[in-house]
Design an enzyme around this catalytic site. Sequence first.
Site, PDB file in Angstrom:
ATOM      1  N   GLY A  50       0.880  -1.161   0.000  1.00  0.00           N
ATOM      2  CA  GLY A  50       0.000   0.000   0.000  1.00  0.00           C
ATOM      3  C   GLY A  50       0.912   1.203   0.000  1.00  0.00           C
ATOM      4  O   GLY A  50       2.072   1.064   0.355  1.00  0.00           O
ATOM      5  N   CYS A  51       0.427   2.403  -0.382  1.00  0.00           N
ATOM      6  CA  CYS A  51       1.417   3.485  -0.405  1.00  0.00           C
ATOM      7  C   CYS A  51       1.578   4.110   0.975  1.00  0.00           C
ATOM      8  O   CYS A  51       2.448   4.924   1.204  1.00  0.00           O
ATOM      9  CB  CYS A  51       1.166   4.475  -1.527  1.00  0.00           C
ATOM     10  SG  CYS A  51      -0.049   5.709  -1.188  1.00  0.00           S
ATOM     11  N   GLN A  52       0.746   3.717   1.943  1.00  0.00           N
ATOM     12  CA  GLN A  52       0.905   4.253   3.299  1.00  0.00           C
ATOM     13  C   GLN A  52       1.594   3.237   4.216  1.00  0.00           C
ATOM     14  O   GLN A  52       2.534   3.565   4.913  1.00  0.00           O
ATOM     15  CB  GLN A  52      -0.469   4.593   3.875  1.00  0.00           C
ATOM     16  CG  GLN A  52      -1.202   5.656   3.100  1.00  0.00           C
ATOM     17  CD  GLN A  52      -0.686   7.047   3.398  1.00  0.00           C
ATOM     18  OE1 GLN A  52       0.084   7.274   4.316  1.00  0.00           O
ATOM     19  NE2 GLN A  52      -1.116   8.003   2.606  1.00  0.00           N
ATOM     20  N   SER A  53       1.070   2.024   4.235  1.00  0.00           N
ATOM     21  CA  SER A  53       1.720   1.001   5.051  1.00  0.00           C
ATOM     22  C   SER A  53       1.708  -0.316   4.286  1.00  0.00           C
ATOM     23  O   SER A  53       0.993  -0.463   3.302  1.00  0.00           O
ATOM     24  CB  SER A  53       1.010   0.845   6.401  1.00  0.00           C
ATOM     25  OG  SER A  53      -0.337   0.464   6.222  1.00  0.00           O
ATOM     26  N   SER A 118      -5.196   3.081   0.905  1.00  0.00           N
ATOM     27  CA  SER A 118      -3.858   2.637   0.527  1.00  0.00           C
ATOM     28  C   SER A 118      -2.982   2.180   1.679  1.00  0.00           C
ATOM     29  O   SER A 118      -1.780   2.351   1.654  1.00  0.00           O
ATOM     30  CB  SER A 118      -3.105   3.741  -0.211  1.00  0.00           C
ATOM     31  OG  SER A 118      -3.844   4.173  -1.285  1.00  0.00           O
TER      32      SER A 118
END
Lengths: 142, 405
Positions: A50-53, A118
């Site tokens: 994911g682009c966050q975690s 995300s």
Amino acid sequence: MSIESSAAEIVEEFEMFDTWLDKYNYIIELGQELEGLDSQFKEQKYLISGCQSQVWLTAEFNDGKVYFKADSDAIITKGIVYLLIRVLSGNTPTAIVDYDLSFLEKIGLKEHLSPTRSNGLNSMIKQIKLYALVYQTKEKQR
Amino acid sequence: MLDIKKIRSEFPALHQMVHDSPLVYFDNGATTQKPDVVIERVQHYYENENSNIHRGVHYLSQEATSRHEEARVIIQKFINAADSKEIIFTKGTTESINLVASSFSKKFISEGDEIIVTEMEHHANIVPWQQVCEEKGAHLKVVAVLEDGSLDMESYKMLLSDRTKIIAVTHISNVTGVINPIKEIIELAHGQNIPVLIDGAQGVSHTKVDVQELDCDFYVFSGHKLFAPMGIGVLYGKESWLEKLPPYQTGGEMIKNVSFERTTFNELPFKFEAGTPNVGGALGLAAAIEYITAIGIEDIEAHEKELLDYGTQQLSKIENLRIIGTSDNKASVISFIFEDIHHYDAGTILDQLGIAVRTGNHCAQPLMKRFGLSGTIRAAFAFYNTKEEIDKLVSSINRVRKMFI
């Protein structure tokens, strides 16, 4: 315990919290509690990006039931992963494929699962269902 | 000195509760809030002036055409372009860059050529060039970033070669707020007759831009990061370059004569504006520019510098917090990480406390890789932000730390 009763149990646990702070403190506690994965599993093959975690997920099929293990680099994500695994792991492929995960909405964590969030959770659920679907198909072929 | 109280009263979106806390909006690097004058301008257009421009002989169409072309002149003056035909309306920075990359490469890029970008670019200023390189068999060369977040100018000088066809570099990093020495970059490039595109998405809202003084060949920016609506942006190009470039998209508006044998294209700026433009957006952008010009860019810069210094000083006091981008030449953007808390965790709790910051890789994965990070937390201040809001960020961070540590 069936999927429905584990989910109901979690909903009940969350009803005890009056504030978002208590709720998140509990999720953080769960995140810290979740055993996680050995470093050998924290590789590309198991990664759900994911682009966050990030989330790592493994699945095992034993005696007609699917067992999941997962981990995340973010504690809140890990806490929610913990809840998902508590509900879904150890159930039959069909039960997993059919379950709608509405308990997350009931405990007010649905925003963590929006496709734009995300954090890897949405993709993790897709991956869990995909594993279950594969095992379901395999069983039917036997 | 800015009258912050008055300014804040002119931004309706700033006055709301988020999760029962008053909103602190620090996500200005992603998009800025809009003042009343911009919202009212767009509404006025749709209530009174809406019609398709350039083609109608009727009253409304002529009025809308006049306002649209006046907006172009306001933008021209704002960045001091030599002529209003050097201002091309686009959807935003991304489309502006794609336009230049596509049109420039059709004519000027061939196999073995080189295009220079930097390690700190937003994906929008990497991917279009990378695609061009793939199509043409050209090579993408990347200027390195130093530990303090500034550009390695020695690396830049080394990369300049007789194969370099164009340089695309950001004015201000969207991740760290570091301001690049674009004048020097342009001078060095022009020494070898290489054109330069400046990504001004983060530049225009923080500092005065004079494209003639900079002597840049292309300068691109978005309206929505400049207090204007989304879906409107600008490509400034030197007339000499825009004349040489082939059209990007084709269709109505951009043509002079069409027959099934042959089409001749319209003059600048219309050659690059196929289809019905975003007239309301252009008028909103002009209103935003008039608004900030009336406040004064110098005063805005001074206030933002104060916020940057205060924010840097206050955040630096927090245990295990590390600021990414410590160069002393920065705009009012502070990116930071915690050595012991994941950015997603911190961002989630800050959101619950009413604070809007951006977390993640900020569409700049190569820069994250450069610093060995998976993401940062970014507070980007606009001129309507205050020191009290920074205090709120600091106290909220302390609450976050108590929850995780």
